[in-house]
Design a protein around this motif. Sequence first.
Motif, PDB file in Angstrom:
ATOM      1  N   LYS A  82       0.843  -1.207   0.000  1.00  0.00           N
ATOM      2  CA  LYS A  82       0.000   0.000   0.000  1.00  0.00           C
ATOM      3  C   LYS A  82       0.877   1.256   0.000  1.00  0.00           C
ATOM      4  N   THR A  83       1.940   1.219   0.784  1.00  0.00           N
ATOM      5  CA  THR A  83       2.869   2.356   0.811  1.00  0.00           C
ATOM      6  C   THR A  83       3.470   2.576  -0.579  1.00  0.00           C
ATOM      7  N   PHE A  84       3.802   1.471  -1.224  1.00  0.00           N
ATOM      8  CA  PHE A  84       4.364   1.553  -2.570  1.00  0.00           C
ATOM      9  C   PHE A  84       3.332   2.163  -3.533  1.00  0.00           C
ATOM     10  N   PHE A  85       2.084   1.678  -3.475  1.00  0.00           N
ATOM     11  CA  PHE A  85       1.068   2.225  -4.389  1.00  0.00           C
ATOM     12  C   PHE A  85       0.732   3.686  -4.058  1.00  0.00           C
ATOM     13  N   ASP A  86       0.783   4.064  -2.788  1.00  0.00           N
ATOM     14  CA  ASP A  86       0.560   5.484  -2.459  1.00  0.00           C
ATOM     15  C   ASP A  86       1.540   6.366  -3.227  1.00  0.00           C
ATOM     16  N   ARG A  87       2.756   5.863  -3.377  1.00  0.00           N
ATOM     17  CA  ARG A  87       3.792   6.667  -4.039  1.00  0.00           C
ATOM     18  C   ARG A  87       3.549   6.819  -5.546  1.00  0.00           C
ATOM     19  N   PHE A  88       2.639   6.005  -6.105  1.00  0.00           N
ATOM     20  CA  PHE A  88       2.314   6.179  -7.528  1.00  0.00           C
ATOM     21  C   PHE A  88       1.751   7.578  -7.779  1.00  0.00           C
ATOM     22  N   THR A  89       1.262   8.209  -6.728  1.00  0.00           N
ATOM     23  CA  THR A  89       0.788   9.597  -6.843  1.00  0.00           C
ATOM     24  C   THR A  89       1.902  10.491  -7.389  1.00  0.00           C
ATOM     25  N   ASP A  90       3.155  10.193  -7.019  1.00  0.00           N
ATOM     26  CA  ASP A  90       4.301  10.964  -7.549  1.00  0.00           C
ATOM     27  C   ASP A  90       4.365  10.859  -9.074  1.00  0.00           C
ATOM     28  N   LEU A  91       3.898   9.725  -9.606  1.00  0.00           N
ATOM     29  CA  LEU A  91       3.996   9.500 -11.055  1.00  0.00           C
ATOM     30  C   LEU A  91       2.895  10.239 -11.814  1.00  0.00           C
ATOM     31  N   PRO A 119     -11.028 -11.685  -0.163  1.00  0.00           N
ATOM     32  CA  PRO A 119     -12.160 -10.781   0.071  1.00  0.00           C
ATOM     33  C   PRO A 119     -12.327  -9.796  -1.086  1.00  0.00           C
ATOM     34  N   LEU A 120     -13.556  -9.371  -1.306  1.00  0.00           N
ATOM     35  CA  LEU A 120     -13.864  -8.429  -2.382  1.00  0.00           C
ATOM     36  C   LEU A 120     -13.058  -7.132  -2.212  1.00  0.00           C
ATOM     37  N   SER A 121     -12.890  -6.720  -0.948  1.00  0.00           N
ATOM     38  CA  SER A 121     -12.135  -5.489  -0.679  1.00  0.00           C
ATOM     39  C   SER A 121     -10.724  -5.580  -1.250  1.00  0.00           C
ATOM     40  N   PHE A 122     -10.150  -6.763  -1.212  1.00  0.00           N
ATOM     41  CA  PHE A 122      -8.785  -6.984  -1.699  1.00  0.00           C
ATOM     42  C   PHE A 122      -8.771  -6.902  -3.228  1.00  0.00           C
ATOM     43  N   THR A 123      -9.630  -7.677  -3.876  1.00  0.00           N
ATOM     44  CA  THR A 123      -9.581  -7.720  -5.350  1.00  0.00           C
ATOM     45  C   THR A 123      -9.991  -6.374  -5.937  1.00  0.00           C
ATOM     46  N   SER A 124     -10.981  -5.731  -5.332  1.00  0.00           N
ATOM     47  CA  SER A 124     -11.429  -4.476  -5.949  1.00  0.00           C
ATOM     48  C   SER A 124     -10.366  -3.385  -5.824  1.00  0.00           C
ATOM     49  N   GLN A 125      -9.525  -3.431  -4.796  1.00  0.00           N
ATOM     50  CA  GLN A 125      -8.433  -2.447  -4.688  1.00  0.00           C
ATOM     51  C   GLN A 125      -7.558  -2.486  -5.934  1.00  0.00           C
ATOM     52  N   PHE A 126      -7.175  -3.704  -6.315  1.00  0.00           N
ATOM     53  CA  PHE A 126      -6.267  -3.839  -7.459  1.00  0.00           C
ATOM     54  C   PHE A 126      -6.968  -3.485  -8.765  1.00  0.00           C
ATOM     55  N   GLU A 127      -8.243  -3.858  -8.860  1.00  0.00           N
ATOM     56  CA  GLU A 127      -8.985  -3.523 -10.089  1.00  0.00           C
ATOM     57  C   GLU A 127      -9.110  -2.010 -10.236  1.00  0.00           C
ATOM     58  N   LEU A 128      -9.420  -1.344  -9.135  1.00  0.00           N
ATOM     59  CA  LEU A 128      -9.611   0.116  -9.195  1.00  0.00           C
ATOM     60  C   LEU A 128      -8.287   0.839  -9.471  1.00  0.00           C
ATOM     61  N   ILE A 129      -7.222   0.401  -8.790  1.00  0.00           N
ATOM     62  CA  ILE A 129      -5.904   1.027  -9.002  1.00  0.00           C
ATOM     63  C   ILE A 129      -5.472   0.828 -10.450  1.00  0.00           C
ATOM     64  N   SER A 130      -5.643  -0.396 -10.953  1.00  0.00           N
ATOM     65  CA  SER A 130      -5.244  -0.689 -12.331  1.00  0.00           C
ATOM     66  C   SER A 130      -6.043   0.154 -13.306  1.00  0.00           C
ATOM     67  N   GLY A 131      -7.342   0.258 -13.058  1.00  0.00           N
ATOM     68  CA  GLY A 131      -8.197   1.066 -13.939  1.00  0.00           C
ATOM     69  C   GLY A 131      -7.731   2.512 -13.959  1.00  0.00           C
ATOM     70  N   TYR A 132      -7.442   3.044 -12.799  1.00  0.00           N
ATOM     71  CA  TYR A 132      -7.048   4.467 -12.695  1.00  0.00           C
ATOM     72  C   TYR A 132      -5.718   4.720 -13.395  1.00  0.00           C
ATOM     73  N   LEU A 133      -4.778   3.794 -13.215  1.00  0.00           N
ATOM     74  CA  LEU A 133      -3.427   4.001 -13.766  1.00  0.00           C
ATOM     75  C   LEU A 133      -3.275   3.472 -15.198  1.00  0.00           C
ATOM     76  N   GLY A 134      -4.312   2.812 -15.695  1.00  0.00           N
ATOM     77  CA  GLY A 134      -4.226   2.257 -17.053  1.00  0.00           C
ATOM     78  C   GLY A 134      -3.347   1.025 -17.125  1.00  0.00           C
ATOM     79  N   LEU A 135      -3.280   0.280 -16.026  1.00  0.00           N
ATOM     80  CA  LEU A 135      -2.527  -0.977 -16.019  1.00  0.00           C
ATOM     81  C   LEU A 135      -3.454  -2.082 -16.524  1.00  0.00           C
ATOM     82  N   LYS A 136      -2.869  -3.108 -17.135  1.00  0.00           N
ATOM     83  CA  LYS A 136      -3.696  -4.210 -17.639  1.00  0.00           C
ATOM     84  C   LYS A 136      -3.719  -5.298 -16.571  1.00  0.00           C
ATOM     85  N   TYR A 137      -4.818  -5.371 -15.849  1.00  0.00           N
ATOM     86  CA  TYR A 137      -4.898  -6.251 -14.689  1.00  0.00           C
ATOM     87  C   TYR A 137      -5.329  -7.661 -15.072  1.00  0.00           C
ATOM     88  N   HIS A 138      -4.477  -8.618 -14.756  1.00  0.00           N
ATOM     89  CA  HIS A 138      -4.800 -10.028 -15.024  1.00  0.00           C
ATOM     90  C   HIS A 138      -5.312 -10.683 -13.745  1.00  0.00           C
TER      91      HIS A 138
END
Length: 166
Positions: A82-91, A119-138
Amino acid sequence: MNFLVVLASSRSDGNTAKLSRVIADSLQAHTVDLQNLSISYFDYESRNQSDDFIPLIERIVSSDFVVFATPVYWYSMSAQLKTFFDRFTDLLTINKELGRKLRGMPISVIATGTEPELPLSFTSQFELISGYLGLKYHEPLYCCCPDEFNPQHHQQAIQGYIKKIA
Ligand SMILES: Cc1cc2nc3c(=O)[nH]c(=O)nc-3n(C[C@H](O)[C@H](O)[C@H](O)COP(=O)(O)O)c2cc1C
């Protein structure tokens, strides 16, 4: 394909590390353990630009596929990740050019936990982050480990996962 595994657990020899070793071996991937890097919390004043975040992003953008390995801690990704993904804000602000190189980057998540399902909370975090950053989530790989991780118990799931992404 040039795969990179980013391990983000509170222990470097625990269940998630063991799972990530199996996956890294199968994909002939390099592994980066966040425990060995210094990545600070997001800082509105950007006083942390000389830590290991940007070098890791440079390594990620030079890979073809990134696998994030995290345990489920409190229905969520690990605090390290999570700390690592927070830093994506710098990008999106001060390192936009590097951030643009992430667009379309294929990523996936491998996880361990004790509950039968992610848990849904876990999977949706990655889906939402990927969607926002334009990552292709597998699709993720989840291994339920009530005890110590045993690769034999998850052989079929691991093989299916490797087949899908390799
Ligand atoms: C702080 C903490 C929180 C946890 N929260 C969950 C959880 O919400 N759901 C779950 O399935 N397992 C949870 N667990 C169990 C771990 O996900 C599981 O033991 C995992 O395999 C540990 O991986 P590690 O050895 O890489 O830390 C938690 C464990 C810890 C230490």
